[in-house]
Design a protein around this motif. Structure first.
Motif, mmCIF file in Angstrom:
data_model
loop_
_atom_site.group_PDB
_atom_site.id
_atom_site.type_symbol
_atom_site.label_atom_id
_atom_site.label_comp_id
_atom_site.label_asym_id
_atom_site.label_seq_id
_atom_site.Cartn_x
_atom_site.Cartn_y
_atom_site.Cartn_z
ATOM 1 N N GLY A 192 0.702 -1.358 -0.026
ATOM 2 C CA GLY A 192 -0.158 0.048 -0.064
ATOM 3 C C GLY A 192 0.742 1.342 -0.144
ATOM 4 N N ALA A 193 2.137 1.154 0.138
ATOM 5 C CA ALA A 193 3.143 1.983 -0.097
ATOM 6 C C ALA A 193 3.224 3.156 1.155
ATOM 7 N N ASP A 194 2.531 2.706 2.274
ATOM 8 C CA ASP A 194 2.669 3.715 3.742
ATOM 9 C C ASP A 194 4.126 3.751 3.865
ATOM 10 N N LEU A 195 4.715 2.688 3.978
ATOM 11 C CA LEU A 195 6.156 2.680 4.574
ATOM 12 C C LEU A 195 7.060 3.454 3.695
ATOM 13 N N VAL A 196 6.968 3.354 2.468
ATOM 14 C CA VAL A 196 7.778 4.090 1.456
ATOM 15 C C VAL A 196 7.370 5.725 1.684
ATOM 16 N N SER A 197 5.953 5.955 1.961
ATOM 17 C CA SER A 197 5.733 7.402 1.777
ATOM 18 C C SER A 197 6.275 7.948 3.112
ATOM 19 N N VAL A 198 6.538 7.241 4.418
ATOM 20 C CA VAL A 198 6.730 7.682 5.597
ATOM 21 C C VAL A 198 8.121 7.995 5.460
ATOM 22 N N SER A 225 12.763 -1.317 -3.055
ATOM 23 C CA SER A 225 11.500 -1.553 -2.524
ATOM 24 C C SER A 225 10.557 -2.485 -3.367
ATOM 25 N N MET A 226 9.930 -3.415 -2.696
ATOM 26 C CA MET A 226 8.820 -4.133 -3.373
ATOM 27 C C MET A 226 7.378 -3.798 -2.971
ATOM 28 N N GLU A 227 6.672 -3.670 -4.137
ATOM 29 C CA GLU A 227 5.279 -2.841 -3.694
ATOM 30 C C GLU A 227 4.378 -3.973 -4.326
ATOM 31 N N GLU A 228 3.407 -4.550 -3.391
ATOM 32 C CA GLU A 228 2.487 -5.715 -3.689
ATOM 33 C C GLU A 228 0.931 -5.533 -4.081
ATOM 34 N N ILE A 253 -0.105 2.357 -7.872
ATOM 35 C CA ILE A 253 -0.636 3.791 -8.232
ATOM 36 C C ILE A 253 -0.105 4.832 -7.655
ATOM 37 N N ARG A 254 0.203 4.795 -6.424
ATOM 38 C CA ARG A 254 0.756 5.870 -5.639
ATOM 39 C C ARG A 254 2.284 6.220 -6.152
ATOM 40 N N LEU A 255 2.848 5.075 -6.248
ATOM 41 C CA LEU A 255 4.415 5.124 -6.634
ATOM 42 C C LEU A 255 4.656 5.698 -8.114
ATOM 43 N N GLY A 266 -9.403 1.296 -5.630
ATOM 44 C CA GLY A 266 -8.119 2.095 -5.254
ATOM 45 C C GLY A 266 -8.209 3.297 -5.361
ATOM 46 N N ASP A 267 -9.609 3.743 -5.399
ATOM 47 C CA ASP A 267 -9.719 5.368 -5.633
ATOM 48 C C ASP A 267 -10.347 5.762 -4.342
ATOM 49 N N ILE A 268 -10.764 7.200 -4.264
ATOM 50 C CA ILE A 268 -11.331 7.905 -3.167
ATOM 51 C C ILE A 268 -12.703 8.105 -3.326
ATOM 52 N N HIS A 269 -13.684 7.804 -2.381
ATOM 53 C CA HIS A 269 -15.132 8.129 -2.195
ATOM 54 C C HIS A 269 -15.887 7.473 -3.532
ATOM 55 N N VAL A 270 -15.597 6.270 -3.762
ATOM 56 C CA VAL A 270 -16.399 5.691 -4.724
ATOM 57 C C VAL A 270 -17.875 5.545 -4.418
ATOM 58 N N LEU A 271 -18.052 5.420 -3.030
ATOM 59 C CA LEU A 271 -19.442 5.497 -2.516
ATOM 60 C C LEU A 271 -19.564 6.565 -1.699
ATOM 61 N N ARG A 272 -20.545 7.454 -2.032
ATOM 62 C CA ARG A 272 -20.662 8.851 -1.256
ATOM 63 C C ARG A 272 -22.008 9.289 -1.076
#
Length: 419
Positions: free
Chosen positions: A126-132, A147-150, A156-158, A271-277
Protein backbone atom coordinates in the motif's frame (compact mmCIF):
# COMPACT_ATOMS: atom_id res chain seq x y z
CA UNK A 1 11.52 -7.92 23.55
CA UNK A 2 11.60 -6.06 20.25
CA UNK A 3 8.23 -5.64 18.59
CA UNK A 4 4.78 -4.75 19.86
CA UNK A 5 2.20 -7.55 20.01
CA UNK A 6 -1.13 -8.00 21.76
CA UNK A 7 -0.65 -11.21 23.73
CA UNK A 8 2.44 -13.43 24.08
CA UNK A 9 0.18 -16.32 25.12
CA UNK A 10 -1.09 -16.56 21.52
CA UNK A 11 2.33 -17.77 20.38
CA UNK A 12 1.54 -21.50 20.25
CA UNK A 13 -1.69 -21.04 18.28
CA UNK A 14 0.13 -18.79 15.84
CA UNK A 15 2.87 -21.35 15.25
CA UNK A 16 0.31 -24.05 14.48
CA UNK A 17 -1.56 -21.85 12.01
CA UNK A 18 1.64 -20.64 10.29
CA UNK A 19 2.81 -24.21 9.77
CA UNK A 20 -0.65 -25.21 8.48
CA UNK A 21 -0.44 -22.47 5.84
CA UNK A 22 3.13 -23.52 5.01
CA UNK A 23 1.85 -26.96 3.95
CA UNK A 24 -0.12 -25.21 1.19
CA UNK A 25 2.80 -23.05 0.00
CA UNK A 26 5.18 -25.51 -1.69
CA UNK A 27 6.73 -22.99 -4.11
CA UNK A 28 7.70 -20.59 -1.32
CA UNK A 29 8.94 -23.53 0.75
CA UNK A 30 11.26 -24.59 -2.08
CA UNK A 31 12.64 -21.05 -2.29
CA UNK A 32 13.17 -21.01 1.49
CA UNK A 33 15.17 -24.24 1.29
CA UNK A 34 17.47 -22.70 -1.34
CA UNK A 35 17.73 -19.42 0.57
CA UNK A 36 18.87 -21.31 3.69
CA UNK A 37 21.78 -22.76 1.70
CA UNK A 38 22.75 -19.76 -0.43
CA UNK A 39 21.88 -16.84 1.93
CA UNK A 40 21.34 -14.30 -0.91
CA UNK A 41 20.00 -11.62 1.46
CA UNK A 42 22.90 -11.86 3.93
CA UNK A 43 23.78 -8.55 5.56
CA UNK A 44 20.67 -6.71 4.39
CA UNK A 45 18.45 -4.84 6.81
CA UNK A 46 14.83 -5.18 5.72
CA UNK A 47 11.63 -3.49 6.88
CA UNK A 48 8.30 -4.82 5.64
CA UNK A 49 4.86 -3.26 6.01
CA UNK A 50 2.43 -6.08 5.17
CA UNK A 51 -0.78 -7.73 6.31
CA UNK A 52 0.29 -9.82 9.29
CA UNK A 53 -1.27 -13.16 8.37
CA UNK A 54 -0.17 -16.79 8.34
CA UNK A 55 0.81 -16.52 4.68
CA UNK A 56 2.87 -13.37 5.28
CA UNK A 57 4.58 -15.16 8.16
CA UNK A 58 5.92 -17.77 5.76
CA UNK A 59 7.25 -15.05 3.46
CA UNK A 60 8.93 -13.44 6.48
CA UNK A 61 10.47 -16.81 7.43
CA UNK A 62 11.78 -17.14 3.88
CA UNK A 63 13.39 -13.70 3.89
CA UNK A 64 15.03 -14.43 7.24
CA UNK A 65 16.23 -17.80 5.94
CA UNK A 66 17.93 -15.87 3.12
CA UNK A 67 19.92 -13.87 5.66
CA UNK A 68 17.81 -10.72 5.96
CA UNK A 69 17.69 -8.86 9.28
CA UNK A 70 13.92 -8.32 9.09
CA UNK A 71 11.39 -6.21 10.99
CA UNK A 72 7.66 -6.41 10.18
CA UNK A 73 4.79 -4.00 10.81
CA UNK A 74 1.11 -4.05 9.85
CA UNK A 75 -0.16 -2.46 6.64
CA UNK A 76 -3.75 -2.27 7.91
CA UNK A 77 -5.08 -1.88 11.48
CA UNK A 78 -7.69 -4.60 11.04
CA UNK A 79 -5.74 -7.18 9.06
CA UNK A 80 -3.38 -8.31 11.82
CA UNK A 81 -3.78 -11.81 13.20
CA UNK A 82 -2.54 -11.38 16.77
CA UNK A 83 -1.50 -15.02 17.16
CA UNK A 84 0.68 -14.72 14.05
CA UNK A 85 2.33 -11.54 15.37
CA UNK A 86 3.09 -13.32 18.65
CA UNK A 87 4.55 -16.37 16.89
CA UNK A 88 6.71 -14.32 14.54
CA UNK A 89 8.17 -12.26 17.38
CA UNK A 90 8.62 -14.96 20.00
CA UNK A 91 9.06 -18.20 18.03
CA UNK A 92 10.65 -17.17 14.74
CA UNK A 93 12.70 -14.20 15.95
CA UNK A 94 11.18 -11.62 13.59
CA UNK A 95 10.28 -8.44 15.55
CA UNK A 96 6.69 -7.59 14.64
CA UNK A 97 4.88 -4.35 15.38
CA UNK A 98 1.20 -5.10 14.89
CA UNK A 99 -1.91 -5.24 17.08
CA UNK A 100 -5.32 -5.89 15.56
CA UNK A 101 -7.57 -2.83 15.92
CA UNK A 102 -4.72 -0.42 16.67
CA UNK A 103 -5.63 3.24 16.34
CA UNK A 104 -4.15 5.56 13.73
CA UNK A 105 -1.43 6.90 16.03
CA UNK A 106 -0.31 3.39 16.97
CA UNK A 107 -0.42 2.29 13.35
CA UNK A 108 2.00 5.03 12.31
CA UNK A 109 4.13 4.55 15.42
CA UNK A 110 4.58 0.94 14.31
CA UNK A 111 5.55 2.02 10.80
CA UNK A 112 8.11 4.40 12.28
CA UNK A 113 9.48 1.60 14.45
CA UNK A 114 10.03 -0.40 11.26
CA UNK A 115 11.68 2.57 9.53
CA UNK A 116 13.96 3.14 12.52
CA UNK A 117 15.37 -0.31 11.84
CA UNK A 118 17.29 1.70 9.19
CA UNK A 119 16.52 -0.60 6.26
CA UNK A 120 18.34 -0.75 2.97
CA UNK A 121 15.55 -2.90 1.48
CA UNK A 122 11.82 -2.40 2.09
CA UNK A 123 8.65 -4.27 1.23
CA UNK A 124 5.26 -2.56 1.13
CA UNK A 125 1.56 -3.34 0.88
CA UNK A 126 0.00 0.00 0.00
CA UNK A 127 3.10 2.26 -0.03
CA UNK A 128 2.65 3.63 3.51
CA UNK A 129 6.17 2.60 4.53
CA UNK A 130 7.73 4.18 1.45
CA UNK A 131 5.63 7.32 1.95
CA UNK A 132 6.79 7.74 5.55
CA UNK A 133 10.43 7.26 4.51
CA UNK A 134 10.04 9.86 1.77
CA UNK A 135 8.26 12.34 4.04
CA UNK A 136 10.12 12.01 7.33
CA UNK A 137 13.42 10.17 6.81
CA UNK A 138 15.42 11.91 4.04
CA UNK A 139 18.64 10.39 5.39
CA UNK A 140 17.41 6.97 4.19
CA UNK A 141 16.70 8.04 0.60
CA UNK A 142 20.18 7.09 -0.62
CA UNK A 143 20.43 4.06 1.67
CA UNK A 144 17.42 2.13 0.38
CA UNK A 145 18.57 0.13 -2.64
CA UNK A 146 15.09 -1.14 -3.56
CA UNK A 147 11.51 -1.60 -2.38
CA UNK A 148 8.89 -4.16 -3.39
CA UNK A 149 5.22 -3.10 -3.69
CA UNK A 150 2.48 -5.72 -3.71
CA UNK A 151 -0.80 -3.84 -4.21
CA UNK A 152 -2.59 -2.06 -7.04
CA UNK A 153 -3.18 0.92 -4.74
CA UNK A 154 0.48 1.12 -3.81
CA UNK A 155 1.65 0.93 -7.41
CA UNK A 156 -0.75 3.75 -8.33
CA UNK A 157 0.75 5.92 -5.57
CA UNK A 158 4.32 5.08 -6.52
CA UNK A 159 3.81 5.75 -10.23
CA UNK A 160 2.38 9.14 -9.27
CA UNK A 161 5.52 9.79 -7.21
CA UNK A 162 7.71 8.79 -10.14
CA UNK A 163 5.75 11.02 -12.50
CA UNK A 164 6.19 13.99 -10.15
CA UNK A 165 9.91 13.30 -9.72
CA UNK A 166 9.38 12.61 -6.03
CA UNK A 167 10.49 8.96 -5.96
CA UNK A 168 13.95 8.71 -4.35
CA UNK A 169 14.80 5.02 -4.78
CA UNK A 170 13.91 2.07 -7.05
CA UNK A 171 10.62 0.23 -6.52
CA UNK A 172 9.53 -3.04 -8.12
CA UNK A 173 5.80 -3.36 -8.88
CA UNK A 174 5.36 -6.93 -7.67
CA UNK A 175 1.59 -6.46 -8.01
CA UNK A 176 1.96 -6.25 -11.79
CA UNK A 177 3.61 -9.67 -12.10
CA UNK A 178 1.31 -12.12 -13.88
CA UNK A 179 1.74 -14.74 -11.14
CA UNK A 180 0.48 -12.11 -8.70
CA UNK A 181 -2.42 -10.16 -10.16
CA UNK A 182 -3.87 -12.88 -12.40
CA UNK A 183 -4.23 -15.23 -9.44
CA UNK A 184 -3.93 -13.38 -6.13
CA UNK A 185 -6.06 -10.41 -7.21
CA UNK A 186 -8.61 -12.43 -9.14
CA UNK A 187 -8.99 -15.76 -7.34
CA UNK A 188 -7.66 -14.73 -3.94
CA UNK A 189 -9.65 -11.50 -3.65
CA UNK A 190 -12.70 -13.13 -5.21
CA UNK A 191 -12.89 -15.94 -2.68
CA UNK A 192 -11.68 -14.08 0.42
CA UNK A 193 -13.94 -11.06 -0.13
CA UNK A 194 -17.03 -13.24 -0.33
CA UNK A 195 -15.74 -15.15 2.70
CA UNK A 196 -15.41 -11.91 4.70
CA UNK A 197 -18.85 -10.66 3.72
CA UNK A 198 -20.50 -13.96 4.65
CA UNK A 199 -18.66 -14.24 7.97
CA UNK A 200 -19.66 -10.69 8.87
CA UNK A 201 -23.32 -10.94 7.85
CA UNK A 202 -24.35 -14.58 7.23
CA UNK A 203 -26.65 -13.30 4.47
CA UNK A 204 -27.85 -15.41 1.55
CA UNK A 205 -26.29 -14.05 -1.64
CA UNK A 206 -28.63 -15.93 -3.97
CA UNK A 207 -31.15 -13.48 -5.35
CA UNK A 208 -29.38 -10.38 -3.99
CA UNK A 209 -28.35 -7.47 -6.19
CA UNK A 210 -24.59 -7.35 -5.62
CA UNK A 211 -22.92 -4.14 -6.86
CA UNK A 212 -19.20 -4.45 -7.65
CA UNK A 213 -17.43 -1.10 -8.03
CA UNK A 214 -14.45 -1.56 -10.32
CA UNK A 215 -13.75 -4.29 -12.87
CA UNK A 216 -10.02 -4.70 -12.49
CA UNK A 217 -8.68 -8.13 -11.59
CA UNK A 218 -9.99 -7.91 -8.03
CA UNK A 219 -13.42 -6.77 -9.18
CA UNK A 220 -13.59 -9.55 -11.76
CA UNK A 221 -12.86 -12.12 -9.11
CA UNK A 222 -15.57 -10.85 -6.77
CA UNK A 223 -18.12 -10.43 -9.57
CA UNK A 224 -17.64 -13.99 -10.80
CA UNK A 225 -17.83 -15.56 -7.38
CA UNK A 226 -20.88 -13.56 -6.38
CA UNK A 227 -22.58 -14.69 -9.59
CA UNK A 228 -21.57 -18.25 -8.80
CA UNK A 229 -23.48 -18.01 -5.51
CA UNK A 230 -26.61 -16.85 -7.29
CA UNK A 231 -26.37 -13.09 -6.92
CA UNK A 232 -27.49 -10.71 -9.66
CA UNK A 233 -24.26 -8.79 -10.21
CA UNK A 234 -24.08 -5.15 -11.30
CA UNK A 235 -20.73 -3.63 -12.22
CA UNK A 236 -19.83 0.06 -12.12
CA UNK A 237 -16.77 1.38 -13.96
CA UNK A 238 -15.10 4.57 -15.20
CA UNK A 239 -12.87 2.88 -17.82
CA UNK A 240 -14.75 2.16 -21.07
CA UNK A 241 -12.71 -0.94 -21.99
CA UNK A 242 -13.25 -2.54 -18.60
CA UNK A 243 -16.92 -1.66 -18.69
CA UNK A 244 -17.18 -3.25 -22.14
CA UNK A 245 -15.46 -6.39 -20.84
CA UNK A 246 -17.94 -6.58 -17.97
CA UNK A 247 -20.85 -6.32 -20.43
CA UNK A 248 -19.34 -9.01 -22.66
CA UNK A 249 -18.78 -11.18 -19.56
CA UNK A 250 -22.51 -11.07 -18.97
CA UNK A 251 -22.81 -8.51 -16.17
CA UNK A 252 -25.12 -5.51 -15.96
CA UNK A 253 -23.15 -2.27 -16.15
CA UNK A 254 -24.50 1.10 -15.01
CA UNK A 255 -23.39 4.28 -13.22
CA UNK A 256 -23.21 4.12 -9.44
CA UNK A 257 -25.98 6.72 -9.24
CA UNK A 258 -28.33 4.11 -10.72
CA UNK A 259 -26.79 1.07 -9.04
CA UNK A 260 -27.16 2.73 -5.63
CA UNK A 261 -30.94 2.61 -6.00
CA UNK A 262 -31.16 -1.13 -6.70
CA UNK A 263 -28.24 -2.69 -4.82
CA UNK A 264 -28.64 -4.89 -1.78
CA UNK A 265 -24.91 -5.23 -1.21
CA UNK A 266 -22.04 -3.03 -2.40
CA UNK A 267 -18.32 -3.78 -2.57
CA UNK A 268 -15.71 -1.25 -3.73
CA UNK A 269 -12.51 -2.48 -5.42
CA UNK A 270 -11.08 0.52 -7.24
CA UNK A 271 -8.10 1.94 -5.35
CA UNK A 272 -9.71 5.40 -5.56
CA UNK A 273 -11.37 7.73 -3.07
CA UNK A 274 -15.10 8.19 -2.30
CA UNK A 275 -16.45 5.67 -4.75
CA UNK A 276 -19.53 5.47 -2.53
CA UNK A 277 -20.51 8.91 -1.26
CA UNK A 278 -23.36 11.04 0.05
CA UNK A 279 -25.56 11.08 -3.07
CA UNK A 280 -25.36 7.30 -3.21
CA UNK A 281 -26.22 6.77 0.46
CA UNK A 282 -29.21 9.07 0.05
CA UNK A 283 -30.90 6.68 -2.41
CA UNK A 284 -29.84 3.28 -1.04
CA UNK A 285 -32.39 0.74 0.14
CA UNK A 286 -33.13 0.22 3.80
CA UNK A 287 -30.74 -2.49 4.98
CA UNK A 288 -28.12 -2.01 2.25
CA UNK A 289 -24.77 -3.63 3.09
CA UNK A 290 -21.61 -1.69 2.22
CA UNK A 291 -18.13 -3.23 2.11
CA UNK A 292 -14.71 -2.46 0.69
CA UNK A 293 -12.02 -4.75 -0.66
CA UNK A 294 -9.77 -2.05 -2.06
CA UNK A 295 -6.67 -1.36 0.02
CA UNK A 296 -7.70 1.71 2.02
CA UNK A 297 -10.97 2.61 3.74
CA UNK A 298 -11.28 5.87 1.77
CA UNK A 299 -13.25 4.18 -1.02
CA UNK A 300 -16.36 4.56 1.15
CA UNK A 301 -16.99 8.15 2.31
CA UNK A 302 -17.77 7.19 5.90
CA UNK A 303 -17.64 10.80 7.21
CA UNK A 304 -20.40 11.68 4.72
CA UNK A 305 -22.47 8.72 5.92
CA UNK A 306 -21.92 9.79 9.53
CA UNK A 307 -23.15 13.25 8.56
CA UNK A 308 -26.36 11.78 7.19
CA UNK A 309 -26.94 9.47 10.15
CA UNK A 310 -28.97 10.41 13.20
CA UNK A 311 -27.12 7.75 15.15
CA UNK A 312 -24.63 4.93 14.67
CA UNK A 313 -25.30 1.47 16.08
CA UNK A 314 -21.84 0.04 16.70
CA UNK A 315 -21.38 -3.71 16.69
CA UNK A 316 -24.76 -4.81 15.36
CA UNK A 317 -22.75 -7.95 14.68
CA UNK A 318 -18.99 -8.38 14.86
CA UNK A 319 -17.59 -6.21 12.05
CA UNK A 320 -20.98 -4.65 11.26
CA UNK A 321 -22.03 -1.08 12.18
CA UNK A 322 -25.49 0.31 11.43
CA UNK A 323 -26.00 3.93 10.33
CA UNK A 324 -29.58 5.07 11.03
CA UNK A 325 -30.71 7.85 8.69
CA UNK A 326 -33.33 10.51 9.41
CA UNK A 327 -36.07 8.62 7.53
CA UNK A 328 -35.39 5.43 9.50
CA UNK A 329 -33.39 3.63 6.81
CA UNK A 330 -30.33 1.73 7.96
CA UNK A 331 -27.13 1.33 5.99
CA UNK A 332 -24.73 -1.28 7.35
CA UNK A 333 -20.97 -0.79 6.93
CA UNK A 334 -18.84 -3.92 7.15
CA UNK A 335 -15.37 -3.97 8.71
CA UNK A 336 -15.31 -0.20 9.25
CA UNK A 337 -14.89 0.16 5.49
CA UNK A 338 -11.47 -1.52 5.61
CA UNK A 339 -10.46 -4.62 3.67
CA UNK A 340 -13.39 -6.92 4.40
CA UNK A 341 -11.48 -10.07 3.49
CA UNK A 342 -8.99 -9.37 6.27
CA UNK A 343 -11.19 -7.44 8.70
CA UNK A 344 -13.82 -10.20 8.89
CA UNK A 345 -11.99 -13.23 7.48
CA UNK A 346 -8.43 -14.56 7.11
CA UNK A 347 -7.44 -13.05 3.77
CA UNK A 348 -6.46 -14.99 0.67
CA UNK A 349 -6.00 -18.77 0.81
CA UNK A 350 -2.41 -19.86 1.32
CA UNK A 351 -2.19 -21.74 -1.99
CA UNK A 352 -2.72 -18.58 -4.04
CA UNK A 353 -0.47 -16.47 -1.81
CA UNK A 354 2.20 -19.10 -2.46
CA UNK A 355 2.68 -17.61 -5.93
CA UNK A 356 2.53 -13.96 -4.83
CA UNK A 357 5.04 -14.43 -2.05
CA UNK A 358 7.28 -16.60 -4.20
CA UNK A 359 7.44 -13.66 -6.61
CA UNK A 360 8.11 -11.31 -3.66
CA UNK A 361 11.01 -13.41 -2.40
CA UNK A 362 12.63 -13.89 -5.81
CA UNK A 363 12.16 -10.23 -6.73
CA UNK A 364 13.85 -9.21 -3.49
CA UNK A 365 16.78 -11.44 -4.39
CA UNK A 366 16.89 -9.92 -7.90
CA UNK A 367 16.75 -6.35 -6.60
CA UNK A 368 19.59 -6.96 -4.15
CA UNK A 369 21.66 -8.63 -6.86
CA UNK A 370 21.16 -5.50 -8.98
CA UNK A 371 21.72 -3.00 -6.17
CA UNK A 372 23.34 0.15 -7.49
CA UNK A 373 22.25 -0.53 -11.07
CA UNK A 374 18.59 0.48 -10.66
CA UNK A 375 17.32 4.03 -11.03
CA UNK A 376 14.73 5.77 -8.85
CA UNK A 377 11.71 4.58 -10.81
CA UNK A 378 9.07 1.85 -10.81
CA UNK A 379 10.24 -1.43 -12.40
CA UNK A 380 8.31 -4.48 -13.50
CA UNK A 381 9.12 -7.97 -12.26
CA UNK A 382 11.52 -9.80 -14.64
CA UNK A 383 9.59 -12.20 -16.87
CA UNK A 384 11.83 -15.13 -15.97
CA UNK A 385 10.66 -14.91 -12.33
CA UNK A 386 7.02 -15.14 -13.42
CA UNK A 387 7.79 -18.11 -15.68
CA UNK A 388 9.75 -19.98 -13.01
CA UNK A 389 7.01 -19.56 -10.39
CA UNK A 390 4.30 -20.66 -12.84
CA UNK A 391 6.23 -23.77 -13.86
CA UNK A 392 6.94 -24.81 -10.30
CA UNK A 393 3.34 -24.17 -9.21
CA UNK A 394 2.11 -26.48 -11.96
CA UNK A 395 4.59 -29.14 -10.86
CA UNK A 396 3.39 -28.97 -7.25
CA UNK A 397 -0.19 -29.37 -8.50
CA UNK A 398 0.76 -32.46 -10.47
CA UNK A 399 0.02 -30.78 -13.80
CA UNK A 400 2.23 -31.48 -16.83
CA UNK A 401 2.21 -29.39 -20.01
CA UNK A 402 3.62 -29.77 -23.53
CA UNK A 403 6.93 -28.44 -24.79
CA UNK A 404 7.59 -27.16 -28.27
CA UNK A 405 9.18 -29.53 -30.77
CA UNK A 406 12.30 -28.41 -32.62
CA UNK A 407 10.15 -27.95 -35.72
CA UNK A 408 7.65 -25.77 -33.82
CA UNK A 409 10.38 -23.59 -32.33
CA UNK A 410 11.87 -23.07 -35.79
CA UNK A 411 8.47 -22.16 -37.23
CA UNK A 412 7.76 -19.60 -34.51
CA UNK A 413 11.16 -17.94 -34.96
CA UNK A 414 11.01 -17.71 -38.74
CA UNK A 415 9.09 -15.64 -41.26
CA UNK A 416 9.70 -17.51 -44.49
CA UNK A 417 7.12 -20.24 -44.04
CA UNK A 418 3.57 -19.22 -44.94
CA UNK A 419 0.27 -21.05 -45.19
Amino acid sequence: MKGDIKDPNLRELGVKRILWADRQMPVLRKIRERFEKERPLEGRRMSACLHVTTETANLARTLKAGGADLVLCASNPLSTQDDVAAALTLEFGIPTYAVRGEDRDTYYAHIRAAVEHRPDVTMDDGADLVSVIHSDYPELHDQVVASMEETTTGVIRLRAMEKDGALKFPVVAVNDADCKHLFDNRYGTGQSTIDGILRATNVLLAGKVFVVAGYGWCGRGVANRARGLGARVVVTEVEPLRALEAVMDGFEVMPMAEAAKVGDLFCTLTGDIHVLRREHFEVMKDGALVANSGHFNVEIDIPALEGLAERVEKGVRPNVDGYVLADGRRIFVLGEGRLINLAAAEGHPASVMDMSFAVQALTTEWAIRNAGKLEAKVYGVPQEIDAWVARLKLETMGVAIDTLTEEQEKYLSSWEMGT
